[in-house]
Design an enzyme around this catalytic site. Structure first.
Site, PDB file in Angstrom:
ATOM      1  N   TYR A 134      44.190  45.855  45.172  1.00  0.00           N
ATOM      2  CA  TYR A 134      43.508  46.812  44.901  1.00  0.00           C
ATOM      3  C   TYR A 134      43.167  47.626  45.833  1.00  0.00           C
ATOM      4  O   TYR A 134      42.637  46.863  46.689  1.00  0.00           O
ATOM      5  CB  TYR A 134      42.308  45.292  43.644  1.00  0.00           C
ATOM      6  CG  TYR A 134      41.564  46.916  43.533  1.00  0.00           C
ATOM      7  CD1 TYR A 134      41.261  48.633  42.880  1.00  0.00           C
ATOM      8  CD2 TYR A 134      40.068  45.934  42.952  1.00  0.00           C
ATOM      9  CE1 TYR A 134      40.551  48.962  42.280  1.00  0.00           C
ATOM     10  CE2 TYR A 134      39.075  46.580  42.382  1.00  0.00           C
ATOM     11  CZ  TYR A 134      39.635  48.550  42.432  1.00  0.00           C
ATOM     12  OH  TYR A 134      38.186  49.061  41.332  1.00  0.00           O
ATOM     13  N   LYS A 162      46.973  47.815  41.682  1.00  0.00           N
ATOM     14  CA  LYS A 162      45.572  48.476  40.820  1.00  0.00           C
ATOM     15  C   LYS A 162      45.931  49.926  42.204  1.00  0.00           C
ATOM     16  O   LYS A 162      44.887  49.391  43.099  1.00  0.00           O
ATOM     17  CB  LYS A 162      44.627  47.384  40.724  1.00  0.00           C
ATOM     18  CG  LYS A 162      43.782  49.058  39.790  1.00  0.00           C
ATOM     19  CD  LYS A 162      42.275  48.342  39.634  1.00  0.00           C
ATOM     20  CE  LYS A 162      41.922  49.194  39.000  1.00  0.00           C
ATOM     21  NZ  LYS A 162      39.492  48.629  38.888  1.00  0.00           N
TER      22      LYS A 162
END
Length: 301
Positions: A134, A162
């Site tokens: 992320y 992400k």
């Protein structure tokens, strides 16, 4: 495991006195499942993970796993500023039933690229859970560059990233690393449609807290390469995108959730939406209701 489609980064509802609202949490989960989302993130940044005490964190994750009952993947936010603490938290969420861990770059400490690679390899090598990288430099103070992702993406326990940066060149570079074993997920609602039209696998969304059907439809249209329909829906959600960025996340989305009858506010140092935005919030809430009704009528693509 393959993480794709519309995944909601869940906001955590609190009662008027600031205590965790577990009844509202169950309603949140049910609304998301009814709305057709394809995955849920518990205790990420939108979920105010930093403000949750350990028993609360465990309680909402345990409830989510029980409520979802395997229908969609449940990801738990486990990224901390220390590698060993992240490993221990990832082990804990495995015991609570999470399917994967969403691991943000270590906040505040600003490691080098080599440090990031070593951090994520240590977590992945521990083999507690599949992990999703992320990258959100606006929150953490560190930007995971493409060199780090290139070094990590083939690890068997690292199943995706992400990416919350909104620039097209970064997404284009990441898409070259996409494979059946490594998913590329947008973490930016306003540019997610374009990212998926270009080949991204899905979206981890803030806005789908309040408009799950609409964001599921956006993901479906974009992944089906129906560019005209995707762009039209994207444009229809422009006011929602703008509102969600009007103050730091999750202040705006929790204001909309409260308007929908879920939760009362946030925990300090976050404060409720500034009064000057109240009229805008009500207008956007009406638009969201209309969008959700249209998505329900439209059905699956």
């Amino acid at each position: 495991m393959r993480i794709t489609g519309c995944i909601t980064a869940l906001a955590t509802p609190f009662e008027a006195d600031g205590e965790l609202d577990t009844d509202a949490w169950r309603r949140v989960l049910d609304r998301q499942l009814d709305g057709g989302v394809e995955g849920l993130v518990v205790a990420g940044s939108t979920g105010e993970a930093a403000s949750l005490f350990e028993p609360e964190y465990d309680a909402i994750l345990r409830l989510a796993v029980e409520r979802v009952a395997g229908r969609v993947p449940v990801l738990a936010g486990t990224g901390l500023s220390n590698t060993q603490k992240t490993i221990e938290l990832t082990r804990r969420v495995r015991a609570l039933g999470a399917d994967a861990a969403l691991v943000v770059t270590p906040p505040y400490v600003r490691p080098t690229t080599d440090g990031l690679i070593a951090h994520y390899r240590a977590i992945a090598d521990d083999n507690a859970l599949p992990i999703v990288l992320y990258n959100v430099p606006s929150r953490t103070g560190v930007d995971m560059d493409i060199a780090a992702v290139e070094a990590l993406h083939s690890h068997p326990n690292i199943i995706g990233i992400k990416e919350a940066r909104s620039d097209s060149p970064r997404m284009s570079a990441l898409l070259r690393l996409r494979s059946p074993n490594f998913a590329i997920l947008s973490g930016d609602d306003p540019t997610a449609g374009r990212a998926m039209l270009a080949g991204a696998d899905g979206l981890i969304s803030v806005g789908s807290n309040v408009a799950p059907r609409s964001f599921r439809r956006l993901c479906d249209l974009s992944r089906a390469r129906r560019s005209g329909d995707s762009q039209a829906l994207d444009q229809a959600m422009a006011d929602l995108y703008d509102f969600l960025g009007i103050e730091p996340n999750p202040i705006p989305v929790k204001a909309l959730l409260h308007q929908q009858g879920i939760g009362y506010g946030l925990r300090l140092p976050l404060t409720s939406l500034s009064p000057e935005y109240a009229n805008t919030m009500r207008q956007v809430a009406e638009q969201v209701e209309s969008l959700e009704s249209q998505a329900l009528r439209a059905g699956s693509i």
